[in-house]
Design an enzyme around this catalytic site. Structure first.
Site: not given
Length: 597
Positions: A187, A383
């Protein structure tokens, strides 16, 4: 006196009615005298600038964009033209990149479908990149019957790259301290703040994405031009190529100037053939898929936030996906008895966790109430963009779509020391132990930091569990491909995150199959609304000519405003990269590479 005012109001009312009637009458007269499609047409399209995915009609961006076509406009126009005997061919002018990898692939698919119906398509560029990469533009051009470049032009097919700014040390010099948490190592949305170079996972995911794109491009160009993938890769490594060298390598079909290309195309189309802008053709001929059972088309574009969608920010140039707006559109489609299936076009890097879940819930409810939902992914659906998609019946993505990034981040930038250097002291004050937890003037306490970490765990566990449920995958497998990692659409399909590769036509086919519809369908935009910006633009005469030979004067009216908007948007993007502009946190947001190609 009272009678005077009543009489005056009556006169004003009568004049208003007459004025409205006159406007309506003129509009009707204008519509009835609207020119049609000539008997022999060469469609013309300028793709010197990137295409927008979608521009809401009620937005200021709509007025600034004018009547420039969107991705769907081009796809629909080519589908319509493929079956129109009046349309003889297509000529497209290319310059810079016409859009992202996924957009280029969507256009390539549309051009090939057009050619498959016996129509000829010709691509022209004065140069494929001048002091910049023209890889994306050439990748699109290769899908045409013929590719021409100006003799003085280049073929700068140098590949695909990206640059990521890291300013941890710069922020430290200014007294800004990042306190960020993420789940998990891939991430990378926060890495610009917390690192000074690529971490190994960050480098790995970006290199794999870029490699996947180059593999797709090399294979596509090789097939289009009758070459091997190795020859294409060798040309990429040799580039920038002079036009003469590109001709030797069989990457182009001739070295011609614009006038020579257009004369050749018109001559091949037959005597009397006229040029007509593709967007004008669509306006006059109408869209395909306008008869039969209704398939609702709903857009979810831009960063996801709670509340209403923003049609297009004139400062950033970006639309925003409001959870409430998109959820309401899904409910309307479910309630409409005419709607048999929903095509949900997602083009978003993510954003709010709560807003993403609001939309996901309505997707799931639509399916539960018998309305199949097919997601068509655009440039990216990562996401939060993946979160809103994962409960659909089927997910369609282009091979180059950026998706996945199943992960979360949250935190803040502490600016106490920076303000102190300026002699400014911020003093937070609140009632409640954690009332000022997210104040930028103070660091998290150990207890607050633990709460932020617990929040990240909760969101990540919820995200991965919902992916497992929606995609019918074992949780262990989901967590193997999650960890916040981005994937290309092709790689995502191999890992079960995507069902099929393609664009609008593939998604529409799956919608028909899911709803068991045969024959034609009517694709209807939800919500359907014509806003004031479009009306104002029309009143101001914001209209282009029919083709490039008579368009310059009309374009000049709006050119200064578009140039100003482009500069403003460039400054906004820089501000976002530096962390000076934007929300404090977008917990379900993916790092979107600023890809140069």
């Amino acid at each position: 006196m009272k009678r005077f005012f009543i009489g005056l109001l009556a006169v004003v009312g009568a004049m208003t009615i007459l004025f409205v009637g006159a406007v309506v009458g003129l509009a009707f007269l204008g519509a009835s005298s609207k020119p049609g499609v000539p008997g022999a047409v060469v469609l013309e399209l300028d793709l010197s600038e990137p295409l927008a995915e979608h521009v809401a009609q009620e937005s200021l961006a709509s007025a600034l964009q004018g009547d420039k076509p969107t991705v769907r406009d081009v796809v629909d126009a080519l589908e319509k033209a493929g079956g129109d005997s009046r349309v003889k061919s297509l000529v497209v002018k290319l310059g810079g990149s016409p859009g992202s990898v996924a957009v280029v692939q969507e256009l390539r698919d549309a051009v090939k479908a057009f050619r498959a119906k016996g129509k000829k398509a010709v691509a022209y560029a004065d140069t494929f990149g001048e002091d910049s990469s023209g890889t994306g533009a050439y990748y699109l051009a290769a899908a045409f019957d013929a590719v021409y470049v100006q003799p003085s032009g280049d073929l700068s097919v140098t590949g695909v790259g990206t640059e990521t700014p890291f300013f941890r040390d710069a922020m430290a010099k200014f007294g800004v301290k990042p306190q960020m948490g993420k789940r998990y190592e891939y991430k990378a949305a926060v890495n610009s703040y917390t690192e000074q170079t690529y971490t190994e996972p960050h480098r790995e995911e970006l290199e794999r994405y870029l490699t996947s794109v180059v593999e797709q491009m090399a294979a596509g160009v090789a097939e289009d031009r009758g070459l091997s993938a190795e020859q294409v890769r060798a040309a990429i490594d040799e580039a920038p190529l002079l036009a003469t060298r590109a001709l030797e390598l069989k990457l182009v079909d001739g070295l011609l100037y614009r006038d020579e290309v257009y004369a050749k195309v018109k001559a091949e189309a037959g005597e009397g053939a006229k040029l007509l802008f593709l967007e004008k053709y669509l306006e006059r001929a109408g869209r395909p898929n306008t008869q039969g059972p209704v398939v609702a088309l709903i857009y979810g574009t831009g960063a996801i936030s709670r509340g209403k969608s923003s049609g297009g920010n004139p400062v950033s140039g970006e639309a925003g996906m409001g959870g409430d707006t998109v959820a309401a559109a899904l409910r309307k489609a479910v309630e409409d008895e005419r709607v048999k299936a929903i095509l949900f076009r997602v083009d978003s890097p993510g954003g709010s966790y709560v807003a993403s879940d609001t939309v996901r819930r309505e997707v799931k409810r639509a399916r539960e109430q018998g309305k199949p939902v097919i997601v068509s992914m655009g440039t990216y659906a990562a996401s939060g963009g993946y979160f809103v998609s994962m409960d659909a019946d089927k997910i369609v993505a282009q091979p180059g779509t950026l998706t996945g990034s199943i992960g979360v981040y949250s935190g803040k930038l502490v600016t106490q020391e920076a303000w102190a250097k300026l002699g400014v002291s911020w003093e937070p004050l609140g009632v409640g132990k954690n009332a000022t937890m997210y104040a930028s003037s103070r660091e998290f306490t150990p207890e607050q930091l633990a709460k932020n970490e617990a929040f990240l765990d909760r969101v990540y566990e919820d995200f991965t569990a919902k992916v497992a449920e929606g995609r019918h995958l074992p949780l262990e497998k989901v967590r193997e491909v999650a960890k916040g990692r981005i994937w290309s659409g092709a790689d995502a399909k191999e890992r079960g995150l995507v069902d099929e590769l393609g664009g609008f036509p593939v998604a529409l086919r799956l919608a028909r199959e899911a709803a068991k519809l045969e024959g034609e369908v009517r694709v209807e935009l939800f919500p359907k609304k014509k806003g004031t910006a479009e009306v104002v633009a029309e009143l101001l005469g914001n209209d282009h000519g029919d083709n490039s030979d008579d368009v310059e004067a009309a374009v000049a009216v709006w050119a200064p405003w578009r140039a100003l908007a482009a500069r403003t948007q460039a400054l906004h993007r820089l501000g976002v990269q530096l962390g000076l502009v934007g929300e404090r946190q977008r917990v379900l947001s993916a790092p979107v590479p600023d890809t140069t190609w």
